[in-house]
Design a protein around this motif. Structure first.
Motif, PDB file in Angstrom:
ATOM      1  N   MET A  22       0.629  -1.357  -0.084  1.00 27.37           N
ATOM      2  CA  MET A  22      -0.047  -0.025   0.058  1.00 27.37           C
ATOM      3  C   MET A  22       0.785   1.244   0.047  1.00 27.37           C
ATOM      4  N   LYS A  23       0.137   2.470  -0.178  1.00 30.78           N
ATOM      5  CA  LYS A  23       0.937   3.565  -0.065  1.00 30.78           C
ATOM      6  C   LYS A  23       0.494   4.131   1.416  1.00 30.78           C
ATOM      7  N   GLY A  24       1.838   3.975   2.079  1.00 34.54           N
ATOM      8  CA  GLY A  24       1.718   4.495   3.562  1.00 34.54           C
ATOM      9  C   GLY A  24       1.454   3.259   4.370  1.00 34.54           C
ATOM     10  N   THR A  25       1.194   3.538   5.749  1.00 31.76           N
ATOM     11  CA  THR A  25       0.944   2.196   6.515  1.00 31.76           C
ATOM     12  C   THR A  25      -0.358   2.397   6.920  1.00 31.76           C
ATOM     13  N   LYS A  26      -0.711   1.119   7.585  1.00 29.65           N
ATOM     14  CA  LYS A  26      -1.956   0.693   8.006  1.00 29.65           C
ATOM     15  C   LYS A  26      -2.546   1.724   9.126  1.00 29.65           C
ATOM     16  N   SER A  27      -1.464   2.225   9.636  1.00 33.61           N
ATOM     17  CA  SER A  27      -1.971   3.524  11.027  1.00 33.61           C
ATOM     18  C   SER A  27      -1.841   4.749  10.235  1.00 33.61           C
ATOM     19  N   GLY A  45     -10.502  -6.909  11.878  1.00 30.26           N
ATOM     20  CA  GLY A  45      -9.770  -7.329  12.857  1.00 30.26           C
ATOM     21  C   GLY A  45      -8.723  -8.536  12.360  1.00 30.26           C
ATOM     22  N   VAL A  46      -8.353  -8.318  10.965  1.00 28.05           N
ATOM     23  CA  VAL A  46      -7.359  -9.269  10.152  1.00 28.05           C
ATOM     24  C   VAL A  46      -6.120  -8.779  10.577  1.00 28.05           C
ATOM     25  N   GLU A  47      -5.163  -9.589  10.850  1.00 29.42           N
ATOM     26  CA  GLU A  47      -3.731  -9.432  11.418  1.00 29.42           C
ATOM     27  C   GLU A  47      -3.073  -9.336   9.919  1.00 29.42           C
ATOM     28  N   PHE A  48      -2.492  -8.225   9.595  1.00 32.69           N
ATOM     29  CA  PHE A  48      -1.813  -8.231   8.242  1.00 32.69           C
ATOM     30  C   PHE A  48      -0.504  -7.374   8.303  1.00 32.69           C
ATOM     31  N   LEU A  49       0.366  -7.732   7.328  1.00 33.13           N
ATOM     32  CA  LEU A  49       1.740  -6.950   7.280  1.00 33.13           C
ATOM     33  C   LEU A  49       1.342  -5.843   6.253  1.00 33.13           C
ATOM     34  N   ASP A  50       1.577  -4.755   6.489  1.00 32.34           N
ATOM     35  CA  ASP A  50       1.551  -3.584   5.647  1.00 32.34           C
ATOM     36  C   ASP A  50       2.935  -3.276   5.087  1.00 32.34           C
ATOM     37  N   VAL A  51       3.032  -3.070   3.567  1.00 35.60           N
ATOM     38  CA  VAL A  51       4.327  -2.841   2.918  1.00 35.60           C
ATOM     39  C   VAL A  51       4.389  -1.583   2.463  1.00 35.60           C
ATOM     40  N   ASN A  52       4.849  -0.412   2.905  1.00 32.83           N
ATOM     41  CA  ASN A  52       4.758   0.897   2.237  1.00 32.83           C
ATOM     42  C   ASN A  52       5.572   1.051   0.883  1.00 32.83           C
ATOM     43  N   VAL A  53       4.898   1.045  -0.265  1.00 35.86           N
ATOM     44  CA  VAL A  53       5.654   1.077  -1.567  1.00 35.86           C
ATOM     45  C   VAL A  53       6.280   2.409  -1.607  1.00 35.86           C
ATOM     46  N   LEU A  54       5.780   3.418  -0.866  1.00 35.05           N
ATOM     47  CA  LEU A  54       6.317   4.787  -1.297  1.00 35.05           C
ATOM     48  C   LEU A  54       7.697   4.679  -0.577  1.00 35.05           C
ATOM     49  N   TYR A  66       5.515  -8.066 -10.187  1.00 32.57           N
ATOM     50  CA  TYR A  66       5.183  -9.463  -9.576  1.00 32.57           C
ATOM     51  C   TYR A  66       3.740  -9.880  -9.873  1.00 32.57           C
ATOM     52  N   SER A  67       3.007  -9.077  -9.781  1.00 29.72           N
ATOM     53  CA  SER A  67       1.293  -9.554  -9.814  1.00 29.72           C
ATOM     54  C   SER A  67       0.760  -9.203 -11.409  1.00 29.72           C
ATOM     55  N   ASP A  68       1.579  -8.669 -12.146  1.00 27.30           N
ATOM     56  CA  ASP A  68       1.098  -8.173 -13.415  1.00 27.30           C
ATOM     57  C   ASP A  68      -0.156  -7.468 -13.240  1.00 27.30           C
ATOM     58  N   TRP A  69      -0.478  -6.382 -12.222  1.00 27.17           N
ATOM     59  CA  TRP A  69      -1.347  -5.672 -11.638  1.00 27.17           C
ATOM     60  C   TRP A  69      -1.098  -4.016 -11.858  1.00 27.17           C
ATOM     61  N   PRO A  70      -1.573  -3.055 -12.416  1.00 25.23           N
ATOM     62  CA  PRO A  70      -0.862  -1.971 -12.515  1.00 25.23           C
ATOM     63  C   PRO A  70      -1.006  -0.864 -11.245  1.00 25.23           C
ATOM     64  N   THR A  71      -1.872  -1.247 -10.315  1.00 30.36           N
ATOM     65  CA  THR A  71      -2.343  -0.357  -9.511  1.00 30.36           C
ATOM     66  C   THR A  71      -1.851  -0.760  -7.793  1.00 30.36           C
ATOM     67  N   ILE A  72      -1.876   0.078  -6.996  1.00 30.30           N
ATOM     68  CA  ILE A  72      -1.437   0.066  -5.640  1.00 30.30           C
ATOM     69  C   ILE A  72      -2.794   0.349  -4.832  1.00 30.30           C
ATOM     70  N   PRO A  73      -3.539  -0.059  -3.891  1.00 27.97           N
ATOM     71  CA  PRO A  73      -2.992  -1.259  -2.894  1.00 27.97           C
ATOM     72  C   PRO A  73      -2.885  -2.714  -3.809  1.00 27.97           C
ATOM     73  N   GLN A  74      -2.344  -3.682  -3.151  1.00 30.10           N
ATOM     74  CA  GLN A  74      -2.512  -4.955  -3.688  1.00 30.10           C
ATOM     75  C   GLN A  74      -2.466  -5.801  -2.343  1.00 30.10           C
ATOM     76  N   LEU A  75      -3.542  -6.890  -2.377  1.00 30.13           N
ATOM     77  CA  LEU A  75      -3.600  -7.672  -1.283  1.00 30.13           C
ATOM     78  C   LEU A  75      -3.132  -9.146  -1.497  1.00 30.13           C
ATOM     79  N   TYR A  76      -2.559  -9.631  -0.761  1.00 31.30           N
ATOM     80  CA  TYR A  76      -2.126 -11.045  -0.640  1.00 31.30           C
ATOM     81  C   TYR A  76      -2.670 -11.888   0.296  1.00 31.30           C
ATOM     82  N   VAL A  77      -3.124 -13.135   0.004  1.00 28.11           N
ATOM     83  CA  VAL A  77      -3.484 -14.054   1.141  1.00 28.11           C
ATOM     84  C   VAL A  77      -2.803 -15.056   0.799  1.00 28.11           C
TER      85      VAL A  77
END
Length: 121
Positions: A22-27, A45-54, A66-77
């Motif tokens: 994502m752009k930024g962090t979960k907080s 209430g999902v525990e997740f890792l946020d990765v700040n692409v910025l 990696y995903s062949d998807w042009p936009t952010i955010p991207q969710l992986y499960v």
């Protein structure tokens, strides 16, 4: 995409059950779309890792390759790309996201998910 970025992304999505690039962090999200997806996950209430692409241009471009998807955010499960903001919003409202979490043993608050659907009915 650099090999380093691909390796980092690969390791990240495979060693964490739920990851949001994502752009930024979960907080402190830095864009509306990232904010919406992080908000849904936080509310449910999902525990997740946020990765700040910025914070890293190689990751910012690398995740799109990696995903062949042009936009952010991207969710992986569980290492699988699920989608971006529109797809996650749709899946939340249809109940598909609940099913995905259940199938993958991801803990979430069913009542909170139901409240989101009630609010958007």
């Amino acid at each position: 995409m650099t090999t380093d970025a691909k390796t980092t992304i690969d390791d990240t999505v495979k060693t964490n059950d739920v990851v949001l690039f994502m752009k930024g962090t979960k907080s402190m999200p830095q864009c509306g779309f990232s904010s919406r997806v992080a908000g849904v996950l936080n509310y449910m209430g999902v525990e997740f890792l946020d990765v700040n692409v910025l914070a890293d241009d190689a990751i910012r471009q690398g995740i799109k390759d990696y995903s062949d998807w042009p936009t952010i955010p991207q969710l992986y499960v569980k290492g699988e790309f699920v989608g971006g903001c529109d797809i996650i919003t749709e899946m939340t409202l249809s109940g598909e996201l609940d099913q995905l979490f259940e199938q993958n043993g991801v803990t979430y608050n069913k009542d909170a998910a139901d409240k989101i659907r009630e609010a958007n009915a």
